[in-house]
Design a protein around this motif. Structure first.
Motif, PDB file in Angstrom:
ATOM      1  N   THR A   4      82.742  59.456  53.450  1.00 15.43           N
ATOM      2  CA  THR A   4      83.109  58.558  52.356  1.00 15.43           C
ATOM      3  C   THR A   4      84.164  59.230  51.487  1.00 15.43           C
ATOM      4  OG1 THR A   4      81.463  59.414  50.809  1.00 15.43           O
ATOM      5  CG2 THR A   4      80.759  57.618  52.279  1.00 15.43           C
ATOM      6  N   LEU A   5      84.803  58.449  50.622  1.00 17.13           N
ATOM      7  CA  LEU A   5      85.812  59.000  49.724  1.00 17.13           C
ATOM      8  C   LEU A   5      85.216  60.077  48.816  1.00 17.13           C
ATOM      9  CD1 LEU A   5      87.740  55.757  48.767  1.00 17.13           C
ATOM     10  CD2 LEU A   5      88.505  57.577  50.304  1.00 17.13           C
ATOM     11  N   GLY A   6      83.947  59.961  48.495  1.00 17.17           N
ATOM     12  CA  GLY A   6      83.287  60.952  47.654  1.00 17.17           C
ATOM     13  C   GLY A   6      83.072  62.296  48.333  1.00 17.17           C
ATOM     14  N   GLN A   7      83.259  62.359  49.653  1.00 14.06           N
ATOM     15  CA  GLN A   7      83.077  63.596  50.414  1.00 14.06           C
ATOM     16  C   GLN A   7      84.403  64.243  50.804  1.00 14.06           C
ATOM     17  OE1 GLN A   7      80.778  61.550  53.448  1.00 14.06           O
ATOM     18  NE2 GLN A   7      79.011  62.822  52.934  1.00 14.06           N
ATOM     19  N   MET A   8      85.456  63.916  50.093  1.00  9.65           N
ATOM     20  CA  MET A   8      86.797  64.377  50.477  1.00  9.65           C
ATOM     21  C   MET A   8      87.177  65.736  49.903  1.00  9.65           C
ATOM     22  SD  MET A   8      88.146  62.098  52.488  1.00  9.65           S
ATOM     23  CE  MET A   8      89.845  62.613  52.358  1.00  9.65           C
ATOM     24  N   HIS A   9      86.351  66.329  49.042  1.00  9.94           N
ATOM     25  CA  HIS A   9      86.692  67.627  48.454  1.00  9.94           C
ATOM     26  C   HIS A   9      86.968  68.655  49.549  1.00  9.94           C
ATOM     27  CE1 HIS A   9      86.857  70.843  45.536  1.00  9.94           C
ATOM     28  NE2 HIS A   9      86.021  71.543  46.299  1.00  9.94           N
ATOM     29  N   ASP A  10      88.078  69.348  49.426  1.00 11.45           N
ATOM     30  CA  ASP A  10      88.538  70.382  50.359  1.00 11.45           C
ATOM     31  C   ASP A  10      89.028  69.841  51.700  1.00 11.45           C
ATOM     32  OD1 ASP A  10      88.349  72.504  48.627  1.00 11.45           O
ATOM     33  OD2 ASP A  10      86.359  73.131  49.295  1.00 11.45           O
ATOM     34  N   ALA A  11      89.203  68.530  51.829  1.00  9.85           N
ATOM     35  CA  ALA A  11      89.840  67.997  53.040  1.00  9.85           C
ATOM     36  C   ALA A  11      91.297  68.452  53.047  1.00  9.85           C
ATOM     37  CB  ALA A  11      89.778  66.476  53.058  1.00  9.85           C
ATOM     38  N   THR A  12      91.811  68.794  54.221  1.00  9.93           N
ATOM     39  CA  THR A  12      93.185  69.276  54.348  1.00  9.93           C
ATOM     40  C   THR A  12      94.093  68.148  54.810  1.00  9.93           C
ATOM     41  OG1 THR A  12      92.372  71.471  54.911  1.00  9.93           O
ATOM     42  CG2 THR A  12      94.665  70.987  55.456  1.00  9.93           C
TER      43      THR A  12
END
Length: 108
Positions: A4-12
């Protein structure tokens, strides 16, 4: 895909591709802690796309957070200090996640 968009932290972030005539935009990612493999997020009916690269906080390809304003606007706050904004003409159209990278881009 369950990301989900809320799990995007640290996505490259690898690339942003915009099809002007179709008004579709695809964000390509190498992965994220919640999704270790490559994935894409596709937006349709895009009416605005803003991609600054000022790197106020320094160079980085990683996402800090994604804000869904609920109005068809999505802000990708990058760890560089830049905010990439995507606005869809139809606020009811949500982005779609897919695993892997688009086949056409694997050849380049």
């Amino acid at each position: 895909m369950t990301l989900t968009l809320g799990q995007m932290h640290d996505a490259t972030l690898l690339a942003i591709r915009y099809d002007w005539s179709a008004r579709n935009c695809t964000f390509e990612f190498a992965g994220a802690p919640s999704a270790p493999g490559p994935f894409c997020i596709r937006f349709v009916s895009v009416s605005e796309l803003v991609i600054p690269a000022n790197e106020t906080w320094g160079p980085s390809e990683s996402v800090l957070e994604v804000v869904d304003h609920g109005t068809g606007r999505y802000d990708f706050v990058m760890q560089s200090g830049d905010t990439i904004a995507v606005v869809t003409a139809d606020k009811a159209l949500k982005p779609t996640f897919t695993q892997g990278r688009p086949q056409a881009n694997l050849e380049s």
